[in-house]
Design a protein around this motif. Structure first.
Motif, PDB file in Angstrom:
ATOM      1  N   LYS A 123      26.471  56.220  48.087  1.00 19.47           N
ATOM      2  CA  LYS A 123      26.258  57.013  46.885  1.00 19.47           C
ATOM      3  C   LYS A 123      27.377  58.008  46.608  1.00 19.47           C
ATOM      4  O   LYS A 123      27.548  58.451  45.469  1.00 19.47           O
ATOM      5  N   SER A 124      28.143  58.357  47.618  1.00 20.39           N
ATOM      6  CA  SER A 124      29.242  59.298  47.406  1.00 20.39           C
ATOM      7  C   SER A 124      30.324  58.716  46.503  1.00 20.39           C
ATOM      8  O   SER A 124      31.152  59.462  45.955  1.00 20.39           O
ATOM      9  N   LEU A 125      30.330  57.396  46.322  1.00 19.73           N
ATOM     10  CA  LEU A 125      31.307  56.768  45.436  1.00 19.73           C
ATOM     11  C   LEU A 125      30.928  56.920  43.960  1.00 19.73           C
ATOM     12  O   LEU A 125      31.773  56.727  43.084  1.00 19.73           O
ATOM     13  N   LEU A 126      29.676  57.270  43.703  1.00 18.49           N
ATOM     14  CA  LEU A 126      29.151  57.232  42.345  1.00 18.49           C
ATOM     15  C   LEU A 126      29.105  58.601  41.696  1.00 18.49           C
ATOM     16  O   LEU A 126      28.991  59.630  42.356  1.00 18.49           O
ATOM     17  N   SER A 127      29.168  58.587  40.363  1.00 18.54           N
ATOM     18  CA  SER A 127      29.065  59.824  39.593  1.00 18.54           C
ATOM     19  C   SER A 127      27.599  60.143  39.306  1.00 18.54           C
ATOM     20  O   SER A 127      26.704  59.314  39.506  1.00 18.54           O
ATOM     21  N   ASN A 128      27.377  61.332  38.790  1.00 15.49           N
ATOM     22  CA  ASN A 128      26.036  61.725  38.363  1.00 15.49           C
ATOM     23  C   ASN A 128      25.852  61.578  36.864  1.00 15.49           C
ATOM     24  O   ASN A 128      24.745  61.785  36.357  1.00 15.49           O
ATOM     25  N   ASP A 129      26.921  61.238  36.135  1.00 15.15           N
ATOM     26  CA  ASP A 129      26.846  61.311  34.678  1.00 15.15           C
ATOM     27  C   ASP A 129      27.507  60.144  33.950  1.00 15.15           C
ATOM     28  O   ASP A 129      27.667  60.203  32.740  1.00 15.15           O
ATOM     29  N   LYS A 130      27.878  59.086  34.658  1.00 14.79           N
ATOM     30  CA  LYS A 130      28.540  57.964  34.003  1.00 14.79           C
ATOM     31  C   LYS A 130      27.707  56.697  34.130  1.00 14.79           C
ATOM     32  O   LYS A 130      26.992  56.511  35.116  1.00 14.79           O
ATOM     33  N   ARG A 131      27.816  55.830  33.118  1.00 15.56           N
ATOM     34  CA  ARG A 131      27.168  54.527  33.191  1.00 15.56           C
ATOM     35  C   ARG A 131      27.644  53.784  34.432  1.00 15.56           C
ATOM     36  O   ARG A 131      28.782  53.956  34.875  1.00 15.56           O
ATOM     37  N   PHE A 132      26.789  52.916  34.973  1.00 11.02           N
ATOM     38  CA  PHE A 132      27.169  52.219  36.202  1.00 11.02           C
ATOM     39  C   PHE A 132      28.391  51.335  35.982  1.00 11.02           C
ATOM     40  O   PHE A 132      29.202  51.156  36.898  1.00 11.02           O
ATOM     41  N   GLU A 133      28.560  50.798  34.775  1.00  9.81           N
ATOM     42  CA  GLU A 133      29.731  49.978  34.496  1.00  9.81           C
ATOM     43  C   GLU A 133      31.020  50.797  34.591  1.00  9.81           C
ATOM     44  O   GLU A 133      32.052  50.304  35.055  1.00  9.81           O
ATOM     45  N   VAL A 134      30.960  52.042  34.123  1.00  8.67           N
ATOM     46  CA  VAL A 134      32.134  52.922  34.175  1.00  8.67           C
ATOM     47  C   VAL A 134      32.418  53.339  35.613  1.00  8.67           C
ATOM     48  O   VAL A 134      33.576  53.367  36.053  1.00  8.67           O
ATOM     49  N   ASP A 135      31.371  53.658  36.360  1.00  5.88           N
ATOM     50  CA  ASP A 135      31.564  53.941  37.781  1.00  5.88           C
ATOM     51  C   ASP A 135      32.246  52.763  38.469  1.00  5.88           C
ATOM     52  O   ASP A 135      33.207  52.930  39.231  1.00  5.88           O
ATOM     53  N   GLY A 136      31.755  51.544  38.209  1.00  2.00           N
ATOM     54  CA  GLY A 136      32.333  50.363  38.833  1.00  2.00           C
ATOM     55  C   GLY A 136      33.786  50.162  38.436  1.00  2.00           C
ATOM     56  O   GLY A 136      34.632  49.837  39.284  1.00  2.00           O
TER      57      GLY A 136
ATOM     58  N   ASN B  49      35.913  52.453  37.440  1.00  2.00           N
ATOM     59  CA  ASN B  49      36.725  53.508  38.055  1.00  2.00           C
ATOM     60  C   ASN B  49      36.968  53.236  39.539  1.00  2.00           C
ATOM     61  O   ASN B  49      38.079  53.438  40.055  1.00  2.00           O
ATOM     62  N   ILE B  50      35.924  52.799  40.230  1.00  5.82           N
ATOM     63  CA  ILE B  50      36.051  52.505  41.662  1.00  5.82           C
ATOM     64  C   ILE B  50      37.045  51.370  41.883  1.00  5.82           C
ATOM     65  O   ILE B  50      37.919  51.438  42.761  1.00  5.82           O
ATOM     66  N   ALA B  51      36.929  50.311  41.081  1.00 10.67           N
ATOM     67  CA  ALA B  51      37.832  49.169  41.226  1.00 10.67           C
ATOM     68  C   ALA B  51      39.268  49.568  40.903  1.00 10.67           C
ATOM     69  O   ALA B  51      40.207  49.164  41.601  1.00 10.67           O
ATOM     70  N   ARG B  52      39.455  50.343  39.858  1.00  9.52           N
ATOM     71  CA  ARG B  52      40.805  50.792  39.493  1.00  9.52           C
ATOM     72  C   ARG B  52      41.417  51.618  40.613  1.00  9.52           C
ATOM     73  O   ARG B  52      42.585  51.405  40.986  1.00  9.52           O
ATOM     74  N   ASP B  53      40.634  52.543  41.166  1.00 11.53           N
ATOM     75  CA  ASP B  53      41.152  53.375  42.260  1.00 11.53           C
ATOM     76  C   ASP B  53      41.491  52.523  43.478  1.00 11.53           C
ATOM     77  O   ASP B  53      42.497  52.760  44.154  1.00 11.53           O
TER      78      ASP B  53
ATOM     79  N   ARG C 226      47.666  45.227  33.690  1.00 10.53           N
ATOM     80  CA  ARG C 226      46.718  44.545  34.571  1.00 10.53           C
ATOM     81  C   ARG C 226      45.610  45.488  35.021  1.00 10.53           C
ATOM     82  O   ARG C 226      44.435  45.087  35.109  1.00 10.53           O
ATOM     83  N   ILE C 227      45.952  46.723  35.274  1.00 14.72           N
ATOM     84  CA  ILE C 227      44.932  47.715  35.638  1.00 14.72           C
ATOM     85  C   ILE C 227      43.945  47.892  34.494  1.00 14.72           C
ATOM     86  O   ILE C 227      42.722  47.977  34.706  1.00 14.72           O
ATOM     87  N   GLN C 228      44.465  47.911  33.255  1.00 14.20           N
ATOM     88  CA  GLN C 228      43.567  48.056  32.103  1.00 14.20           C
ATOM     89  C   GLN C 228      42.671  46.836  31.933  1.00 14.20           C
ATOM     90  O   GLN C 228      41.493  46.966  31.578  1.00 14.20           O
ATOM     91  N   LEU C 229      43.223  45.637  32.193  1.00 13.92           N
ATOM     92  CA  LEU C 229      42.395  44.431  32.156  1.00 13.92           C
ATOM     93  C   LEU C 229      41.237  44.529  33.136  1.00 13.92           C
ATOM     94  O   LEU C 229      40.093  44.195  32.809  1.00 13.92           O
ATOM     95  N   LEU C 230      41.545  44.953  34.344  1.00 12.12           N
ATOM     96  CA  LEU C 230      40.520  45.127  35.378  1.00 12.12           C
ATOM     97  C   LEU C 230      39.452  46.098  34.910  1.00 12.12           C
ATOM     98  O   LEU C 230      38.247  45.813  34.994  1.00 12.12           O
ATOM     99  N   TRP C 231      39.894  47.240  34.402  1.00 12.21           N
ATOM    100  CA  TRP C 231      38.948  48.286  33.984  1.00 12.21           C
ATOM    101  C   TRP C 231      38.087  47.788  32.835  1.00 12.21           C
ATOM    102  O   TRP C 231      36.860  47.937  32.844  1.00 12.21           O
ATOM    103  N   ASP C 232      38.715  47.195  31.834  1.00 13.82           N
ATOM    104  CA  ASP C 232      37.968  46.722  30.666  1.00 13.82           C
ATOM    105  C   ASP C 232      36.977  45.628  31.042  1.00 13.82           C
ATOM    106  O   ASP C 232      35.841  45.605  30.550  1.00 13.82           O
ATOM    107  N   ALA C 233      37.404  44.696  31.897  1.00 10.64           N
ATOM    108  CA  ALA C 233      36.520  43.594  32.273  1.00 10.64           C
ATOM    109  C   ALA C 233      35.246  44.103  32.931  1.00 10.64           C
ATOM    110  O   ALA C 233      34.153  43.578  32.681  1.00 10.64           O
ATOM    111  N   ILE C 234      35.370  45.128  33.762  1.00 10.96           N
ATOM    112  CA  ILE C 234      34.193  45.673  34.444  1.00 10.96           C
ATOM    113  C   ILE C 234      33.387  46.568  33.504  1.00 10.96           C
ATOM    114  O   ILE C 234      32.165  46.450  33.408  1.00 10.96           O
ATOM    115  N   ALA C 235      34.054  47.445  32.780  1.00 11.24           N
ATOM    116  CA  ALA C 235      33.341  48.381  31.908  1.00 11.24           C
ATOM    117  C   ALA C 235      32.591  47.669  30.786  1.00 11.24           C
ATOM    118  O   ALA C 235      31.543  48.151  30.334  1.00 11.24           O
ATOM    119  N   LEU C 236      33.100  46.517  30.344  1.00 14.40           N
ATOM    120  CA  LEU C 236      32.506  45.816  29.202  1.00 14.40           C
ATOM    121  C   LEU C 236      31.649  44.619  29.605  1.00 14.40           C
ATOM    122  O   LEU C 236      31.193  43.876  28.731  1.00 14.40           O
TER     123      LEU C 236
END
Length: 249
Positions: free
Chosen positions: A84-97, A99-103, A117-127
């Motif tokens: 749970k320490s990887l997760l935020s308290n205020d973001k959709r789970f897709e955005v958390d995912g 962000n975690i993958a990008r990091d 490529r980083i943006q592709l990764l982020w968009d694919a997970i967030a959307l």
């Protein structure tokens, strides 16, 4: 399975999950921080995405970044992390995912991935839960979203000439069994309604609370339905316009 690959072969589907240092590290990371049911779900999604890239004409004719698709599919549910320490308290789970993958990739790939490529990764997970947007993005984003949807629909995936036959479906699910995935979906998404309600009102997650309650067993369902009504986006937008009239001529 090759000695260097942690993934089984899929001869019926005629696909092989790519294996390299970054993908294997992401697989290890996902196993460390999510449940077995989630890991298997993600591996099924990888497999369905690769199958669609090979056999679904709009993707088969595109020059798809397979590594980006595999990493996005593999890490798309990091927003469900059991750590749970990887997760935020205020973001959709897709955005958390996302962000975690990008990091993870920024740290593990040591600058080998460019901004695109980083943006592709982020968009694919967030959307990945918003197909009405994802389908108009790059082929990688489309492939990830379709592969994830395919794990829920299988041979019933509503695509023209759906290449996911019963035999191919059985091979993928046999390689990566569901092991309680349906229950995990309900419990996880109801938990988001309970623990991070503000991240669920404008998307599909709130529907799980309306159907299964906040505990996955019907508890708190009526109260949740009322809370969703109070936070309905239409009411908020129109209420905002009404409130702004005091400052208008």
């Amino acid at each position: 399975m090759s000695p260097s690959s942690p993934f089984p072969s899929l001869p019926v589907c005629q696909i092989t999950i790519p294996s390299n240092e970054l993908i294997n590290a992401a697989y290890t990371y996902t196993k460390e921080h999510t449940s077995q049911a989630t890991v298997n779900h993600c591996l099924r999604c990888v497999s369905f995405s690769l199958l669609l890239i090979r056999e679904f004409p709009p993707l088969a004719s595109a020059n798809v970044d397979l590594e980006a698709v595999v990493l996005s599919s593999l890490m798309h549910d990091m927003g469900w992390a059991t750590t749970k320490s990887l997760l935020s308290n205020d973001k959709r789970f897709e955005v958390d995912g996302a962000n975690i993958a990008r990091d993870f990739v920024n740290h593990s790939a040591s600058g080998e991935w460019d901004a695109h490529r980083i943006q592709l990764l982020w968009d694919a997970i967030a959307l990945h839960t918003t197909p009405s947007i994802a389908q108009h993005k790059q082929p990688e984003v489309v492939a990830v979203a379709l592969g994830i949807f395919a794990d829920f629909m299988g041979p019933n995936l509503p695509l023209p000439g759906n290449p996911i036959t019963v035999e191919k479906y059985k091979e993928i699910v046999g390689a990566f069994p569901r092991v309680g995935f349906s229950d995990e979906v309900v419990n996880t998404l109801c938990g988001l309604c309970r623990e991070k309600p503000e991240t669920t009102f404008e998307n599909f997650v709130s529907g799980f609370g309306k159907t299964y309650g906040l505990d996955g067993k019907g508890g708190g369902k009526e109260e949740w339905i009322m809370k969703c009504e109070d936070n309905d986006i239409t009411k908020r937008l129109m209420g905002g316009l009404q409130a702004c009239k005091q400052w208008e001529d």
